[in-house]
Design an enzyme around this catalytic site. Structure first.
Site, PDB file in Angstrom:
ATOM      1  N   THR A 140      33.598  -3.593  86.375  1.00  0.00           N
ATOM      2  CA  THR A 140      33.059  -3.644  85.017  1.00  0.00           C
ATOM      3  C   THR A 140      34.107  -3.097  84.060  1.00  0.00           C
ATOM      4  O   THR A 140      34.768  -2.105  84.356  1.00  0.00           O
ATOM      5  CB  THR A 140      31.742  -2.865  84.831  1.00  0.00           C
ATOM      6  OG1 THR A 140      31.504  -2.715  83.422  1.00  0.00           O
ATOM      7  CG2 THR A 140      31.789  -1.468  85.438  1.00  0.00           C
ATOM      8  N   ASP A 142      33.244  -1.722  81.482  1.00  0.00           N
ATOM      9  CA  ASP A 142      32.599  -0.572  80.835  1.00  0.00           C
ATOM     10  C   ASP A 142      32.973   0.750  81.506  1.00  0.00           C
ATOM     11  O   ASP A 142      32.814   1.808  80.915  1.00  0.00           O
ATOM     12  CB  ASP A 142      31.077  -0.740  80.872  1.00  0.00           C
ATOM     13  CG  ASP A 142      30.618  -2.026  80.208  1.00  0.00           C
ATOM     14  OD1 ASP A 142      31.354  -2.525  79.335  1.00  0.00           O
ATOM     15  OD2 ASP A 142      29.545  -2.540  80.568  1.00  0.00           O
ATOM     16  N   GLY A 187      31.749  -1.930  75.713  1.00  0.00           N
ATOM     17  CA  GLY A 187      31.485  -0.822  76.637  1.00  0.00           C
ATOM     18  C   GLY A 187      30.010  -0.494  76.757  1.00  0.00           C
ATOM     19  O   GLY A 187      29.653   0.505  77.373  1.00  0.00           O
ATOM     20  N   ARG A 188      29.177  -1.276  76.111  1.00  0.00           N
ATOM     21  CA  ARG A 188      27.719  -1.034  76.089  1.00  0.00           C
ATOM     22  C   ARG A 188      27.420   0.410  75.709  1.00  0.00           C
ATOM     23  O   ARG A 188      27.926   0.883  74.691  1.00  0.00           O
ATOM     24  CB  ARG A 188      27.118  -1.442  77.429  1.00  0.00           C
ATOM     25  CG  ARG A 188      27.224  -2.976  77.657  1.00  0.00           C
ATOM     26  CD  ARG A 188      26.378  -3.415  78.811  1.00  0.00           C
ATOM     27  NE  ARG A 188      26.723  -2.673  80.019  1.00  0.00           N
ATOM     28  CZ  ARG A 188      26.045  -2.724  81.151  1.00  0.00           C
ATOM     29  NH1 ARG A 188      24.970  -3.475  81.244  1.00  0.00           N
ATOM     30  NH2 ARG A 188      26.443  -2.039  82.208  1.00  0.00           N
ATOM     31  N   GLU A 243      30.792  -0.415  70.454  1.00  0.00           N
ATOM     32  CA  GLU A 243      29.635  -1.285  70.161  1.00  0.00           C
ATOM     33  C   GLU A 243      28.319  -0.592  70.448  1.00  0.00           C
ATOM     34  O   GLU A 243      27.277  -0.977  69.945  1.00  0.00           O
ATOM     35  CB  GLU A 243      29.721  -2.578  70.981  1.00  0.00           C
ATOM     36  CG  GLU A 243      29.564  -2.353  72.487  1.00  0.00           C
ATOM     37  CD  GLU A 243      29.456  -3.641  73.311  1.00  0.00           C
ATOM     38  OE1 GLU A 243      29.441  -4.734  72.749  1.00  0.00           O
ATOM     39  OE2 GLU A 243      29.411  -3.513  74.551  1.00  0.00           O
ATOM     40  N   LEU A 291      37.409 -11.229  74.335  1.00  0.00           N
ATOM     41  CA  LEU A 291      38.820 -11.154  74.729  1.00  0.00           C
ATOM     42  C   LEU A 291      39.064  -9.922  75.597  1.00  0.00           C
ATOM     43  O   LEU A 291      39.924  -9.930  76.474  1.00  0.00           O
ATOM     44  CB  LEU A 291      39.721 -11.094  73.497  1.00  0.00           C
ATOM     45  CG  LEU A 291      40.155 -12.432  72.888  1.00  0.00           C
ATOM     46  CD1 LEU A 291      38.973 -13.341  72.619  1.00  0.00           C
ATOM     47  CD2 LEU A 291      40.940 -12.216  71.620  1.00  0.00           C
TER      48      LEU A 291
END
Lengths: 399, 399
Positions: A140, A142, A187-188, A243, A291
Site C-alpha cells: 500500500t 499509505d 494516504g487516506r 487528503e 500519479l
C-alpha cells in the site's frame, strides 16, 4: 502441488514486483507445479478465473517488464469476505476451486482488507482440516499496515511525491512575487506519504514550509496564521496537506457560503480558504492524484527490490508450512540500510491502521520533525533501469 | 564585449538547457568577456539586477546540474514592453544599463510575449543607431510558436504527459468495472500537448480513446455520446482534454444548477457532466497541472539536447551580426530524425499562435490521426541521465 497468487486493493508501483517475487521463488521450488494467477483478486478464485503464469512469464524479458509495470497486472477487487459463521457459501466455492486445481498455497498481495481475507481464509482452512496455506504479501502506498516497518509500494510513492515536490518548488519560485502552493497528497487516514515530503529538507530546502497530517489537529484559523507567518519569511510558501484532513461543515461555510468548495478535495478547499482570507497573494492547489500510486517511471529501486524479496519470502514461508501470516519487513538499521523479512499473524494486521508517530510531528503541529528523515530516506533510494520503446516505458499486460 | 541572457514566461524543463547553451557558446567565443544573467527576465535589465554566470557556472558539474534543473533558474517575469512611440522611458533605462555594462548582445529565452520584447527592443536599438543585438530563444510547453517546427520544452512536457497517461491507463484498468478517466492537459489555446497523448497509440493502445482539442468544435452532447459509444467497446475509457476547451455558461448550467463546477477546470467540469448524465459509471478527472512543465526527472533527451543547441546557435547568430531574430528549428526528416537551426524575424513570431493542424484531427473531431505520430515521436525520444542525491534529483540554484 500448485499455487495461486492474486492482487487486491488500490494499485501501487511495486505490487507487480511482489507478484514477480512469488513467481520467481515458485519457479525455483521443485514441488510447485502450476503457478496460477487469479484475475481480479479473490474473485478470480471464486469464479475459477485463473491464468497460467509460467506461460505468461516464460522469459527474463517478460519478467523484467512485469517488474516495471505499475498497477495490478492481474487486476484487483474491493471484495471483502463475509464472516464464515454467517455465510460460508463463498468459502465453499473458494475451497472447491482450490481443491479442483490442486492449489495448496494461495498468496494475496494487498492492504489491510486483503489481510482480513488472509486471516479469515486460513482460519477456515484450519477449522475444516484443509492443508491449504494462505499467505499475505503487503502493499500500500499509505504505509499504514501494522507490524511491518513499512509496506512495498510506499517507497516509490514517496519518491514520486518528493521528486515532483522538489520540481514544484522550482516552478513556484520563478516570479518575483509572494505565492502559496498547496499540494494535496494521498494516504487516506494516515499521514505517512504526506509526511515523507519532509525528505526535501535533506537538501537544506525549507520547503515544504508547512506539512499537515491527519494525525494532528487542524483548524483553518491556525492554518491561516501559519501561512501568514511563513509568508513573512519566504516568498514562495509550499504546503503539503494530506487528503485525510477534512474541514468541518462549519469551517467550510465560514469561507464559502455557496458551497462551491464542498465537492472538492482538501487542497482546493484550503486554496479557497486562503483566497477568501486577507492574505491576498497568488494561491494555487495541486492534487497529485493517482500519479502517486502508478508512477512506475520514477519507482524507488529499494522499494521494487524489497517488493520482489517479500514475494519470494512468502513462497518460502508457505513451503515451510506457515499459513495465516503476512510477510513483514523489520528494519535492522537505517544507515547502512538493513532489513529482514519475517512473518506475523495476518489477523493482527487485518483492519488495523498504523498512524504516523506523534513524536515525529513538530510541536506546533504544522511540520514533520527531522527525526523522521532517517526512517524515510532509505526507502526512496535508487533508480530503476526502466526499459522504454518510442520514448515511453514498456508495460507487460497479463490480462 | 559583454552579453546578457534572461528567461521569461512560464517555466519548462528545457529553459535552463537553453541558458546553458548560451553560456557554453559565449565561453567558447573569445571576444565575449562578461556573461550576465538578468534576474526575472527583462526586469533584471531594467533594475540592473545582474549576476555573473561565468562565476556561477565555473565547473562542468554545475553546468550538468543546471541542464537538469526545471523552471527558470534566473527567475521569470510576465512583463510586456509598452510600444516605444507611446512610452520610451523603459527603453532608455534598458539601453542605459546595456551601455553601462558594455552589453552588446541580449538573449531572451521565452514564448511569444518574449518575442514581442525581442522585436520591439531590436527595432528600438536599430532606430537609435545602437549596435546591440537582441536575439530570441524559443521555449514553451504549448508548442504554439509560429515558424519553428517545435519549441524546446515541448518534447519533455509531451514525454511526461504520455508517460503518466500510459501509467494512468494501467491504474484505470485494475477493477472489473466500467469507468471513465478524464485527464486535463495544459497548452492554453493550442492543442499540441493534449494531442501528443496520441503517442500511446504507437504501442497499439486504444487509449486515449477520446482526445479533445481547442482547435475542434466541442459540445457536451457530442461528448456524452462519444463517451457512451466508447464504453460499449471498452471497459476503461481514457479521455484527454485540453485546458483550452471551455464550456459555455449555458452548457454548464444545463448540468449544474448550483454553479459548483464553474470554478473548476474543464476536466472536473466534464467529470460532472458525465456524473449528471445517464451514463452512470465510475468517473474521475485528473489535472496534470504544473507537473507538465517542471517534470525534469522525465525530460526528453532530444528536447534537452536541442534546447542547448538552440541556445548556442543564438550566440553564434549574434556574433555574426544578426538581431531581432528568433532561433527556429527546421525539421529535415522524421526518421531518422534530423533538424537544422535557422533564424527568423522575431516580429513574425511575436503575439502569434500556431494552432494544431486540422488535418491531424480525426473526422469525428474526437481524436488525433495517426498522421501526427511521426511528428511527435522523435520529440520524446531518449532519457536524460539525472544526477540524484538521497534519492532525489539535484537542482542548481542561481539566485
Amino acid at each position: 502441488m500448485n499455487i495461486a497468487v492474486a492482487q487486491s486493493g488500490g494499485p501501487t508501483c511495486a505490487i507487480n514486483a511482489s507478484l514477480l517475487g512469488v513467481v520467481n521463488e515458485a519457479m525455483r521450488t521443485p514441488e510447485i507445479k502450476e503457478i496460477f494467477g487469479s484475475l481480479n483478486g479473490i474473485e478470480g478464485i471464486v469464479k475459477n478465473n485463473l491464468i497460467d503464469l509460467r506461460a505468461h512469464l516464460d522469459t527474463d524479458d517478460k519478467k523484467a517488464l512485469l517488474k516495471q509495470t505499475p498497477a495490478t497486472a492481474l487486476g484487483s477487487c474491493r471484495y471483502k469476505l463475509p464472516d464464515y459463521d454467517k455465510d460460508s457459501s463463498v468459502y465453499k466455492t473458494i475451497t472447491d476451486n482450490f481443491i479442483k486445481n490442486d492449489i495448496k498455497a494461495f498468496f494475496y498481495i494487498g492492504g489491510n482488507d486483503s489481510m482480513d481475507t488472509v486471516a479469515k481464509l486460513s482460519k477456515y482452512m484450519a477449522e475444516n482440516g484443509l492443508d491449504i496455506k494462505i499467505i499475505g504479501v503487503p502493499k500500500t502506498i499509505d504505509n499504514d499496515l501494522l507490524i511491518t516497518d513499512h509496506t512495498p509500494g510506499f517507497g516509490s510513492a514517496a519518491k514520486f511525491v518528493a521528486t515532483v515536490l522538489s520540481e514544484i518548488v522550482r516552478d513556484s519560485a520563478v516570479y518575483d512575487l509572494k505565492s502559496v502552493t498547496i499540494i494535496e497528497i494521498m494516504g487516506r487516514h494516515a499521514g505517512w506519504l504526506t509526511a515523507s515530503s519532509c525528505l526535501l529538507h535533506t537538501d537544506g530546502s525549507p520547503a515544504p514550509h508547512l506539512i499537515y497530517l491527519p494525525e494532528a489537529e487542524f483548524s483553518t484559523d491556525k492554518f491561516l496564521s501559519d501561512v501568514a507567518a511563513k509568508l513573512e519569511e519566504y516568498d514562495s510558501v509550499i504546503v503539503a496537506v494530506s487528503e485525510g484532513i477534512s474541514l468541518g461543515k462549519a469551517e467550510i461555510s465560514k469561507t464559502d457560503s455557496f458551497g462551491h468548495i464542498a465537492l472538492s478535495g482538501i487542497g482546493k478547499q484550503l486554496e479557497e480558504v486562503i483566497k477568501n482570507s486577507d492574505i491576498g497573494c497568488k494561491t494555487r492547489s495541486i492534487e497529485l492524484n493517482v500519479l502517486q500510486r502508478c508512477c512506475a517511471h520514477i519507482a524507488s529501486k529499494t522499494d521494487i527490490d524489497e517488493a520482489v524479496l517479500i514475494g519470494e519470502a512468502a513462497v518460502k514461508a508457505a513451503v515451510l508450512g506457515e499459513t495465516g501470516k503476512m510477510m513483514c519487513i523489520k528494519r535492522v538499521s537505517d544507515a547502512p540500510y538493513k532489513t529482514e523479512i519475517f512473518s506475523a499473524d495476518a489477523a493482527l494486521v487485518a483492519n488495523g491502521e498504523k498512524a504516523f508517530p506523534s513524536e515525529w510531528i513538530t510541536a506546533n503541529k504544522n511540520n514533520v520533525s527531522d527525526l523522521a528523515i532517517p526512517y524515510f530516506m532509505p526507502l526512496i533510494e535508487g533508480e530503476c533501469d526502466i526499459k522504454t520503446k518510442n520514448g515511453l516505458p514498456v508495460h507487460l499486460l497479463l490480462k
